[in-house]
Design an enzyme around this catalytic site. Structure first.
Site, PDB file in Angstrom:
ATOM      1  N   GLN A 111       0.928  -1.291   0.237  1.00 44.03           N
ATOM      2  CA  GLN A 111       0.066   0.114  -0.140  1.00 44.03           C
ATOM      3  C   GLN A 111       1.008   1.118  -0.152  1.00 44.03           C
ATOM      4  OE1 GLN A 111      -1.809   0.786   3.769  1.00 44.03           O
ATOM      5  NE2 GLN A 111      -3.750   1.713   2.849  1.00 44.03           N
ATOM      6  N   SER A 114       1.012   6.410   2.660  1.00 41.60           N
ATOM      7  CA  SER A 114       1.777   7.268   3.582  1.00 41.60           C
ATOM      8  C   SER A 114       2.778   7.981   3.073  1.00 41.60           C
ATOM      9  CB  SER A 114       2.130   6.616   4.715  1.00 41.60           C
ATOM     10  OG  SER A 114       0.948   6.121   5.550  1.00 41.60           O
ATOM     11  N   SER A 146       4.796  -1.401   3.867  1.00 44.74           N
ATOM     12  CA  SER A 146       5.025  -2.744   4.634  1.00 44.74           C
ATOM     13  C   SER A 146       4.925  -3.575   3.214  1.00 44.74           C
ATOM     14  CB  SER A 146       3.746  -3.162   5.229  1.00 44.74           C
ATOM     15  OG  SER A 146       3.348  -2.275   6.407  1.00 44.74           O
ATOM     16  N   GLU A 229      -9.420  -1.661   5.747  1.00 46.58           N
ATOM     17  CA  GLU A 229      -8.056  -1.813   6.550  1.00 46.58           C
ATOM     18  C   GLU A 229      -8.472  -1.944   7.797  1.00 46.58           C
ATOM     19  OE1 GLU A 229      -4.996   0.998   5.712  1.00 46.58           O
ATOM     20  OE2 GLU A 229      -3.816   0.850   7.643  1.00 46.58           O
TER      21      GLU A 229
END
Ligand code: FAD
Length: 392
Positions: A111, A114, A146, A229
């Site tokens: 993902q 951020s 991640s 999420e």
């Protein structure tokens, strides 16, 4: 609450249970691909990727797989966040291309949301995607990605119109992680492990066909991803559904003849009570999600409680260990078990990832308690319009 928690599962003669059992008899050690094609990885997804299962059907499948000791493929971001968003807004070609390999965990996803200057206030993101013919040219930086070092694809949100208000002009793209111009740099955690990365984009060319939904309308899809999420971080383990549970800790205590310290005993009982409340909220959230309802603020209530709980379970394990807690390979009562120590260090992340403890409390304050909105001073906007609106 009570009516939605009638979770008595059908018995042995239930045809849905029988169907899973006969399938498992024919496929005693199924591969990820076989489980995916049978619809058993995400049974509540629509056919052909799932079974269009209702809550009870889903729980029956879970029950049977567990009984047979069959583990589902692991692809947290792919199955938990990317897949539901592609089902929601992807083209037929995107669904055909990505969903089965994702369910089978043949292709791992990450993902790319951020950024150094955009975490809680995600809509402030600065990564740019500029349309150039049949491609977007992407420049910018993501962080805390991640699995970015081994993912095949990433869900990327980037700014396609810098002149629009910050929640407009964002687009949602599927990003192949092996494209020229992508540099993945590891971030080593205090656990000693490597899950996170920084990802740098320099003139990365992503085909326009990888756009999910409409151009500039990616914020609405990011909210779909974030809401899923939060729910998918709601499993039974104390570390975002992973790792040991409060019951596992109590088993360790029992097998050591109990806990003589009255203060620790009280903490154990209190933590067990919270674990039970969380189990019930989790059931309610999951049954609502399986029934097709978008997750609401109850996902934030559960997350806020579960994150504190996870930290308390791990802290209890360390406190029960006494001085053994100072040694990295000792679990409660000095038994070698790296997980408790690792879990204690990892648990610090619980109140940050997936929306921080403060963001969850803002959502609860605004959407559950009806308190006045928090103010995003810089933008002069309410926070409910920002990332915290993910649970809207
Ligand atoms: C284990 C883990 C895995 C992650 N994986 C990914 C991933 O795969 N992909 C990805 O894109 N991101 C990932 N993240 C990043 C995560 O989404 C962000 O860390 C999170 O959104 C917080 O953003 P930030 O770190 O920039 O902190 P900030 O938003 O800068 O927050 C800093 C502090 O300010 C507080 N704060 C911020 N806003 C408010 C407010 N309005 N009111 C009160 N307090 C406020 C916060 O609570 C926090 O204490 C992961 C994070 C963790 C911990």
């Amino acid at each position: 609450m009570a009516s939605s928690l009638d979770l008595t599962l059908p018995g042995d003669d239930d045809p849905r249970r029988q169907a899973v059992r006969s399938w498992l008899k024919a496929n005693p050690a199924p591969t990820g691909r076989q489980l995916a094609e049978a619809g058993y990885v995400a049974p509540h997804w629509p056919k052909p990727w799932g079974l269009g299962a209702d809550p009870i059907h889903q729980l029956v499948v879970d029950d049977e797989l567990k009984r047979a000791g069959v583990r589902r493929p692991s692809n947290q971001i792919g199955i938990g966040w990317a897949g539901p968003t592609i089902i929601h807004a992807g083209t037929q070609e995107q669904k055909d291309r990505y969903l089965f390999p994702l369910l089978a965990a043949d292709e791992i996803w990450c993902q790319l949301f951020s950024e150094p200057g955009a975490g809680s206030d995600l809509a402030a993101l600065a990564t740019r995607a500029v349309r150039d013919g049949d491609e977007y040219v992407v420049n910018g930086q993501k962080i805390w990605t991640s699995f970015g070092h081994f993912a095949r694809y990433g869900i990327l949100i980037a700014r396609t119109n810098p002149d629009a208000p910050k929640h407009k002009g964002i687009s949602y793209l599927i990003c192949p992680m092996d494209l020229p111009g992508i540099e993945v740099r590891p971030i080593i955690e205090m656990t000693g492990g490597h899950t996170f990365n920084e990802v740098f984009f320099t003139d990365v060319r992503i085909p326009v066909e990888n756009l999910v939904g409409d151009e500039h309308e990616g914020w609405a899809l990011a909210k779909v991803t974030l809401a899923n999420e939060r729910v998918s971080l709601s499993g039974g383990g104390a570390l975002w559904g992973q790792g040991p549970t409060m019951d596992d800790l109590l088993d360790v205590v029992r097998s050591n003849g109990g806990c003589p310290d009255p203060v620790l005993r009280q903490r154990l009982v209190k933590a067990w009570s919270v674990a039970e409340v969380l189990r019930l909220i989790r059931m309610r959230t999951l049954t609502a999600q399986i029934a097709g309802k978008q997750p609401g603020p109850e996902a934030s209530i559960r997350k806020a409680m579960a994150d504190d709980h996870g930290q308390e379970v791990m802290a209890l394990a360390m406190d029960l260990s006494g001085t053994h807690a100072l040694v990295t390979d000792r679990g409660p009562f000095g038994k070698p078990d790296t997980f408790w120590h690792h879990g204690f260090l990892f648990a610090q992340a619980l109140t940050i990832g997936g929306g921080t403890f403060a963001v969850q409390r803002n959502i609860i304050g605004e959407r559950v308690l009806g308190l006045p909105h928090d103010i995003d001073v810089e933008a002069g906007k309410t926070w409910s319009e920002s990332r915290s609106a993910a649970s809207a």
